[in-house]
Design an enzyme around this catalytic site. Structure first.
Site, PDB file in Angstrom:
ATOM      1  N   ARG A   1       0.943  -1.310  -0.023  1.00 23.71           N
ATOM      2  CA  ARG A   1       0.118  -0.030   0.153  1.00 23.71           C
ATOM      3  C   ARG A   1       0.874   1.342  -0.103  1.00 23.71           C
ATOM      4  O   ARG A   1       0.425   2.337  -0.036  1.00 23.71           O
ATOM      5  CB  ARG A   1      -0.748  -0.088   1.228  1.00 23.71           C
ATOM      6  CG  ARG A   1      -1.626  -1.039   1.187  1.00 23.71           C
ATOM      7  CD  ARG A   1      -2.766  -1.259   2.596  1.00 23.71           C
ATOM      8  NE  ARG A   1      -3.888  -0.344   2.387  1.00 23.71           N
ATOM      9  CZ  ARG A   1      -5.030  -0.843   2.471  1.00 23.71           C
ATOM     10  NH1 ARG A   1      -5.433  -2.058   2.314  1.00 23.71           N
ATOM     11  NH2 ARG A   1      -6.147  -0.221   2.213  1.00 23.71           N
TER      12      ARG A   1
ATOM     13  N   TYR B   1       0.755   4.208  -2.441  1.00 28.33           N
ATOM     14  CA  TYR B   1      -0.438   5.197  -2.364  1.00 28.33           C
ATOM     15  C   TYR B   1      -0.376   6.029  -1.120  1.00 28.33           C
ATOM     16  O   TYR B   1      -0.310   6.970  -1.015  1.00 28.33           O
ATOM     17  CB  TYR B   1      -1.798   4.484  -2.374  1.00 28.33           C
ATOM     18  CG  TYR B   1      -2.933   5.566  -2.281  1.00 28.33           C
ATOM     19  CD1 TYR B   1      -3.291   5.812  -3.618  1.00 28.33           C
ATOM     20  CD2 TYR B   1      -3.924   5.424  -1.187  1.00 28.33           C
ATOM     21  CE1 TYR B   1      -4.645   6.751  -3.467  1.00 28.33           C
ATOM     22  CE2 TYR B   1      -4.953   5.988  -1.133  1.00 28.33           C
ATOM     23  CZ  TYR B   1      -5.210   6.901  -2.239  1.00 28.33           C
ATOM     24  OH  TYR B   1      -6.380   7.548  -2.441  1.00 28.33           O
ATOM     25  N   ASP B   2      -0.136   5.495   0.073  1.00 30.38           N
ATOM     26  CA  ASP B   2      -0.035   5.897   1.237  1.00 30.38           C
ATOM     27  C   ASP B   2       1.096   6.818   1.408  1.00 30.38           C
ATOM     28  O   ASP B   2       0.976   8.072   1.929  1.00 30.38           O
ATOM     29  CB  ASP B   2       0.138   4.897   2.456  1.00 30.38           C
ATOM     30  CG  ASP B   2      -0.681   3.792   2.461  1.00 30.38           C
ATOM     31  OD1 ASP B   2      -1.581   3.883   1.715  1.00 30.38           O
ATOM     32  OD2 ASP B   2      -0.594   3.068   3.592  1.00 30.38           O
TER      33      ASP B   2
ATOM     34  N   LYS C   1       0.867   9.696  -1.139  1.00 27.83           N
ATOM     35  CA  LYS C   1       0.049  10.948  -0.499  1.00 27.83           C
ATOM     36  C   LYS C   1       0.580  11.632   0.479  1.00 27.83           C
ATOM     37  O   LYS C   1       0.275  12.905   0.670  1.00 27.83           O
ATOM     38  CB  LYS C   1      -1.438  10.229  -0.076  1.00 27.83           C
ATOM     39  CG  LYS C   1      -2.286   9.672  -1.136  1.00 27.83           C
ATOM     40  CD  LYS C   1      -2.995  10.933  -1.929  1.00 27.83           C
ATOM     41  CE  LYS C   1      -3.998  10.443  -2.720  1.00 27.83           C
ATOM     42  NZ  LYS C   1      -4.638  11.605  -3.816  1.00 27.83           N
TER      43      LYS C   1
HETATM   44  N1  UDP Z   1     -13.082  -6.019   1.361  1.00 31.05           N
HETATM   45  C1  UDP Z   1     -13.805  -6.951   1.546  1.00 31.05           C
HETATM   46  N2  UDP Z   1     -14.305  -7.587   0.503  1.00 31.05           N
HETATM   47  C2  UDP Z   1     -14.075  -6.860  -0.864  1.00 31.05           C
HETATM   48  C3  UDP Z   1     -13.385  -5.867  -0.696  1.00 31.05           C
HETATM   49  C4  UDP Z   1     -12.839  -5.064   0.409  1.00 31.05           C
HETATM   50  O1  UDP Z   1     -13.912  -7.503   2.690  1.00 31.05           O
HETATM   51  O2  UDP Z   1     -14.884  -7.634  -1.730  1.00 31.05           O
HETATM   52  C5  UDP Z   1     -12.560  -5.303   2.699  1.00 31.05           C
HETATM   53  C6  UDP Z   1     -11.016  -4.857   2.797  1.00 31.05           C
HETATM   54  O3  UDP Z   1     -10.070  -5.724   3.085  1.00 31.05           O
HETATM   55  C7  UDP Z   1     -10.827  -3.799   3.545  1.00 31.05           C
HETATM   56  C8  UDP Z   1     -12.556  -3.039   3.613  1.00 31.05           C
HETATM   57  O4  UDP Z   1     -13.097  -4.030   3.048  1.00 31.05           O
HETATM   58  O5  UDP Z   1     -10.777  -4.362   4.869  1.00 31.05           O
HETATM   59  C9  UDP Z   1     -12.248  -1.835   2.730  1.00 31.05           C
HETATM   60  O6  UDP Z   1     -11.796  -2.342   1.454  1.00 31.05           O
HETATM   61  P1  UDP Z   1     -11.658  -0.915   0.420  1.00 31.05           P
HETATM   62  O7  UDP Z   1     -10.814  -1.599  -0.572  1.00 31.05           O
HETATM   63  O8  UDP Z   1     -13.142  -0.605   0.041  1.00 31.05           O
HETATM   64  O9  UDP Z   1     -10.857   0.030   0.777  1.00 31.05           O
HETATM   65  P2  UDP Z   1      -9.828   0.437   2.032  1.00 31.05           P
HETATM   66  O10 UDP Z   1     -10.553   1.017   3.092  1.00 31.05           O
HETATM   67  O11 UDP Z   1      -9.093  -1.043   2.449  1.00 31.05           O
HETATM   68  O12 UDP Z   1      -8.906   1.504   1.467  1.00 31.05           O
END
Ligand code: UDP
Length: 331
Positions: A153, A156-157, A160
């Site tokens: 990550r 991105y992190d 930013k």
């Molecule tokens: N997640 C999930 N199922 C999915 C996609 C994401 O359980 O099909 C989980 C992911 O692991 C995270 C949360 O949902 O814990 C939010 O994920 P997202 O990719 O939307 O954004 P993030 O907050 O991680 O940037």
């Protein structure tokens, strides 16, 4: 620029999910808007909704490269620059991590240089990801985060975080007026069905009768903000009178687990779609909730759309999109 000229607004990333809503709102308010977008993650239909509207200009371009002449030739009329240009979904921004990092660092630099030349105010959309997997909960702006600079990550992190540093350096040096938003999870219409984020994944899975994928045990939390609330906050932040060198958290503090979110989506669909568990992605934050005291006090803003209402609207939008366009819904 003549005194009576209201000028132009540049929105980098204006064909994307939040960007397309922001551009529409700025056009509704009678502004002239240039949308600069490389169409990497944008939906063509987002752009179609904007094309032909009075005051709208689209320029295809990637902010990692020198800005196109079709943008810079308007420098003497540009008064506001919003930078929303970057893939924001983890699977999307990890496809080409080098490009993600350069978009945030080099791209932000290009836009800051334009802001300096134009005398325009610059707004950076930063992210809750600057807090990493946070040890402080809820996250306040003063928390410096717990971010891996070596993990998947980081592009991105850390990109930013560097963009924030550069943005505040421009302000400290008196080179541009700046505003920095730290955006927390946001959802709504205009998301790409293949985006990969949790709300779009779960809804598209429910709509197409596929298994609902929960990563890990589903106990991790997020706090979801409806897109119209986010756009409202971004415009208020851009027009904030203060030149304080402070980022502002923008998001909805209503925190729930991913498992609870999945239950809400399944309830909306009315179907008995099976929930399946998949491995938790590396460095996936355990908890996330914004402290929005600063936005409330300084911008007079708080979210107004609750999750049940926002999810229902988003669900209905995806249902129509998938039916009409037969977009392959992929998780
Ligand atoms: N997640 C999930 N199922 C999915 C996609 C994401 O359980 O099909 C989980 C992911 O692991 C995270 C949360 O949902 O814990 C939010 O994920 P997202 O990719 O939307 O954004 P993030 O907050 O991680 O940037």
């Amino acid at each position: 620029m003549a005194r009576s000229d209201p000028g132009m607004i540049l929105v980098a990333g204006g064909a994307g999910f939040i960007g397309s809503h922001l551009v529409a709102r700025l056009l509704d308010e009678g502004n002239e808007v240039i949308c600069l977008d490389n169409l990497q993650t944008a939906r063509p239909s987002n752009l179609k909704l904007l094309e032909g509207r009075p005051g709208f200009t689209f320029v295809e371009g990637d902010i990692t490269l020198p800005l196109p002449d079709a943008v810079t030739r308007h420098a003497d009329r540009i008064t506001r620059i919003y930078n929303l240009a970057c893939a924001a979904s983890p699977p999307q921004y990890q496809v080409d991590p080098e490009h993600t990092m350069l978009t945030n660092v080099v791209g932000t630099h290009h836009l800051l240089r334009l802001a300096e030349r134009a005398g325009a105010r610059f707004l950076l959309t930063s992210t809750s990801e600057v807090y990493g997997d946070p040890e402080v909960h809820p996250q306040v702006e003063g928390y410096r985060g717990w971010v891996s600079c070596t993990g998947p990550r980081a592009c991105y992190d850390e990109g930013k975080r560097a963009a924030e540093a550069l943005t505040f350096d421009y302000a400290r040096a008196g080179r541009a007026q700046v505003r920095v938003a730290r955006i927390f999870n946001t959802y709504g219409p205009h998301m790409h069905p293949d985006d990969g984020r949790v709300v779009s994944n779960l809804i598209c899975q429910a709509l197409s009768g596929r298994d609902i994928t929960i990563y890990g045990d589903g106990s991790q939390t997020r706090s979801f903000c409806y897109v119209s609330d986010m756009v409202d906050a971004l415009i208020r932040l851009m027009e904030w009178r203060s030149d304080a060198l402070e980022p502002v958290n923008l998001g909805n503090p209503n925190e729930l687990t991913v498992g609870e979110l999945a239950e809400q989506v399944v309830a909306l669909s009315g179907a008995r779609t099976p929930l399946v568990h998949r491995p938790l992605p590396q460095d996936d934050p355990r908890r996330r909730r914004p402290d929005i005291s600063r936005a409330q006090a300084e911008l007079g803003w708080r979210p107004t759309v609750d999750l049940a209402e926002g999810l229902a609207t988003t669900y209905a939008w995806f249902a129509q999109e998938l039916a009409e366009e037969r977009v392959p819904a992929e998780a």
